[in-house]
Design an enzyme around this catalytic site. Structure first.
Site, PDB file in Angstrom:
ATOM      1  N   ARG A  25       6.632   0.302   9.831  1.00 42.86           N
ATOM      2  CA  ARG A  25       6.870   1.003  11.091  1.00 42.86           C
ATOM      3  C   ARG A  25       7.182   0.055  12.236  1.00 42.86           C
ATOM      4  O   ARG A  25       7.788   0.441  13.221  1.00 42.86           O
ATOM      5  CB  ARG A  25       5.703   1.945  11.406  1.00 42.86           C
ATOM      6  CG  ARG A  25       5.648   3.128  10.415  1.00 42.86           C
ATOM      7  CD  ARG A  25       4.545   4.110  10.722  1.00 42.86           C
ATOM      8  NE  ARG A  25       3.231   3.564  10.432  1.00 42.86           N
ATOM      9  CZ  ARG A  25       2.554   3.743   9.298  1.00 42.86           C
ATOM     10  NH1 ARG A  25       3.080   4.475   8.325  1.00 42.86           N
ATOM     11  NH2 ARG A  25       1.368   3.204   9.127  1.00 42.86           N
ATOM     12  N   GLU A  63     -10.585  -3.219   4.405  1.00 41.15           N
ATOM     13  CA  GLU A  63     -11.919  -2.673   4.180  1.00 41.15           C
ATOM     14  C   GLU A  63     -12.349  -2.896   2.720  1.00 41.15           C
ATOM     15  O   GLU A  63     -13.459  -3.302   2.421  1.00 41.15           O
ATOM     16  CB  GLU A  63     -11.933  -1.188   4.511  1.00 41.15           C
ATOM     17  CG  GLU A  63     -13.335  -0.583   4.511  1.00 41.15           C
ATOM     18  CD  GLU A  63     -13.305   0.931   4.626  1.00 41.15           C
ATOM     19  OE1 GLU A  63     -14.369   1.522   4.845  1.00 41.15           O
ATOM     20  OE2 GLU A  63     -12.213   1.516   4.492  1.00 41.15           O
TER      21      GLU A  63
END
Lengths: 192, 228
Positions: free
Chosen positions: A71, A108
Site C-alpha cells: 500500500r 507478534e
C-alpha cells in the site's frame, strides 16, 4: 505530529477521514482493519491526501521516497512525482531482482523481512518513508534501518493513518525520527 | 499497439523510458530476462514521462476507473488516476483485500493464481483502464479483464404470489430476477510489452497500449527469450 495539529485544512482532513472504512475482525478476530481502498475510490479525497503530503515535503530537499509494499506503492509514487524525488520500493523477500539488502523485523508471531535494492539509495540522500498506516512501528523501523545502512538520512515517516494505541509514534521517537500522519484511527477496542 | 505506432514515433521520451529500464538476467529463474522498472522509478524525468504519456492518452476518454494489478500496477496506476480524476481500484492476490471480494482464477506455467477485487468498487457500465508494468503472456491481464466484466451489480426485481390453503396457512412465493452486468474495459496500459502487441492485437477483445518493448539485455546481446 498529525495534520490536524499542523494547520492542515480541516475540511480536507474530514473528507479523508470519512472516506476510510473499518473492517472488523480482519485478518483475524479482534483486529479492526483500517481500509484505505475506499479513500482511493474518492478522487477528491485521494488527491487531497497526496496534496497534504506534497505541501509538507516539497521544500524539504527530499531526494528519495521509499514506499513499503504494497500500500506504500499507492501513496509514495504520486508524492515522489510531485516533488521530483526518486521512488524506491521496499519489498517482501525475493520480489526484487538483482542485488538487495535485507532487514529482518519482529512480528507478534514470528518475523518478517524487508528488502531494498543495492544502489537505489546513496549516501547523502534525504529520505521520506511512506506507508498507508503505522501501528507498532516495526515495519517503519525496518525501513529506516535499511535506509541508514545505505547511508541515507531519514527525514520523516509519513502515513495516512496512525493507530495510537499501538505506540508506533513512541517507537519511532526512540529511533530518533518523527512521524507525520493525517488521521488517527477510530474504533480500537481489541486491536493487537 | 505500441506508443510509437500511434503518434509517438521518434518521441525522445520513449527512448529515455526504455533506457531507464534495467534487464536482470535469469530472474526469477534461468532463461528469464527480467525487465526491472525500479531503475525507471529512480529516474524522475523518465518516470514522469511514463505517467505523462498515459495521462495524455486517457484524459479525454471519460475513464472513471483505473484498476492496477498488484504490486507494480500500484506504482503506475494511482498517478494516472489522480491526473485524470478517476477512482483507483487495486486488483490483489487472494486474502489481501478486507471485506467482500470477487475472484478470478488464472493459469500459470505451473499451477494457478487468483486476482481479487472489492465488491462495489466498480459500478456496472463504468469505463475502466487496467494498468500493469509489463504484459508477457497476457494471463494476468486477461484475468483482470474477466474480473471487471463479471457480475458487479446484481439487479433484483421480485414479484410475490400469495396462496392461502384450506386451513389458512399462507404460502408466499418470491420470484427474484437477477441481472448480471459488468464494467466496460476500454484498454490495458503497460509500460513494457512483447512485440506481438504491435498493431491491433487485443486481449479478450480489449486493446493494449504499450510504451516499449523488452530489452534483451543491458549489453545488447541476444538473450534467450523469456521476459517477465
Amino acid at each position: 505530529m498529525s495534520a490536524g495539529e499542523n494547520g492542515g485544512s480541516g475540511g480536507c482532513i474530514n473528507g479523508i477521514k470519512s472516506a476510510l472504512r473499518v473492517i472488523p475482525n480482519f485478518p483475524k478476530p479482534g483486529i479492526m482493519f483500517q481500509d484505505i481502498t475506499t479513500l482511493l475510490l474518492d478522487p477528491k479525497a485521494f488527491k487531497d491526501t497526496i496534496d497534504l503530503f506534497v505541501e509538507r515535503y516539497k521544500d524539504k530537499d527530499i531526494s528519495v521516497i521509499v514506499g513499503i509494499e504494497a500500500r506504500g506503492f499507492i501513496f509514495g509514487p504520486p508524492i515522489a512525482l510531485a516533488i521530483g524525488a526518486k521512488f524506491v520500493p521496499l519489498r517482501k523477500p525475493k520480489k526484487l531482482p538483482g542485488e538487495v539488502i535485507s532487514e529482518k523485523y519482529i512480528l507478534e508471531y514470528g518475523s518478517d523481512c524487508l528488502e531494498m535494492h543495492v544502489g537505489a539509495v546513496e549516501s547523502g540522500d534525504r529520505a521520506l518513508v511512506v506507508d498507508d498506516l503505522v501501528a507498532t512501528g516495526g515495519t517503519l523501523c525496518a525501513a529506516m534501518n535499511l535506509l541508514e545502512r545505505a547511508g541515507a538520512e531519514v527525514v520523516e515517516c509519513a502515513c495516512v493513518i496512525e493507530v495510537p494505541d499501538l505506540k508506533g509514534r513512541e517507537r519511532l521517537r526512540s529511533h530518533g525520527k518523527p512521524l507525520y500522519v493525517l488521521v488517527e484511527s477510530q474504533f480500537e477496542p481489541n486491536s493487537q | 499497439m505500441f506508443a510509437e505506432e500511434n503518434g509517438l514515433h521518434g518521441d525522445p521520451r520513449i527512448k529515455a523510458i526504455s533506457d531507464a529500464i534495467r534487464v536482470v538476467p535469469h530472474f526469477p529463474k534461468p532463461g528469464i530476462m527480467f525487465q526491472d522498472i525500479t531503475t525507471l522509478l529512480l529516474d524522475q524525468k523518465a518516470f514522469k514521462y511514463t505517467v505523462d504519456i498515459f495521462v495524455d492518452r486517457y484524459k479525454e476518454k471519460k475513464i472513471s476507473v483505473v484498476a492496477g494489478v498488484e504490486a507494480r500496477g500500484f506504482i503506475f496506476g494511482p498517478p494516472i488516476a489522480l491526473a485524470i480524476g478517476a477512482k483507483f481500484v487495486p486488483l490483489r492476490k487472494p486474502r489481501k483485500l478486507p471485506g467482500e471480494v470477487i475472484s478470478e482464477a488464472y493459469v500459470l506455467e505451473y499451477g494457478t493464481d487468483c486476482l481479487e477485487m472489492h465488491v462495489g468498487a466498480v459500478q456496472a457500465g463504468e469505463s475502466v483502464l487496467i494498468v500493469d508494468d509489463l504484459v508477457a503472456t497476457g494471463g494476468t491481464l486477461s484475468a483482470a479483464i474477466r474480473l471487471l466484466g463479471k457480475e458487479l451489480e446484481v439487479h433484483c426485481s421480485s414479484s410475490s404470489t400469495i396462496i392461502l390453503d384450506q386451513i389458512n396457512n399462507i404460502y408466499i412465493f418470491e420470484h427474484v430476477f437477477l441481472e448480471r452486468v459488468g464494467a466496460d474495459v476500454v484498454e490495458c496500459a503497460c509500460v513494457i510489452g512483447l512485440p506481438q502487441v504491435k498493431g491491433n492485437w487485443t486481449l479478450n477483445g480489449v486493446p493494449l497500449y504499450v510504451l516499449v518493448e523488452p530489452r534483451l539485455n543491458d549489453l545488447g546481446h541476444f538473450g534467450d527469450g523469456g521476459f517477465v
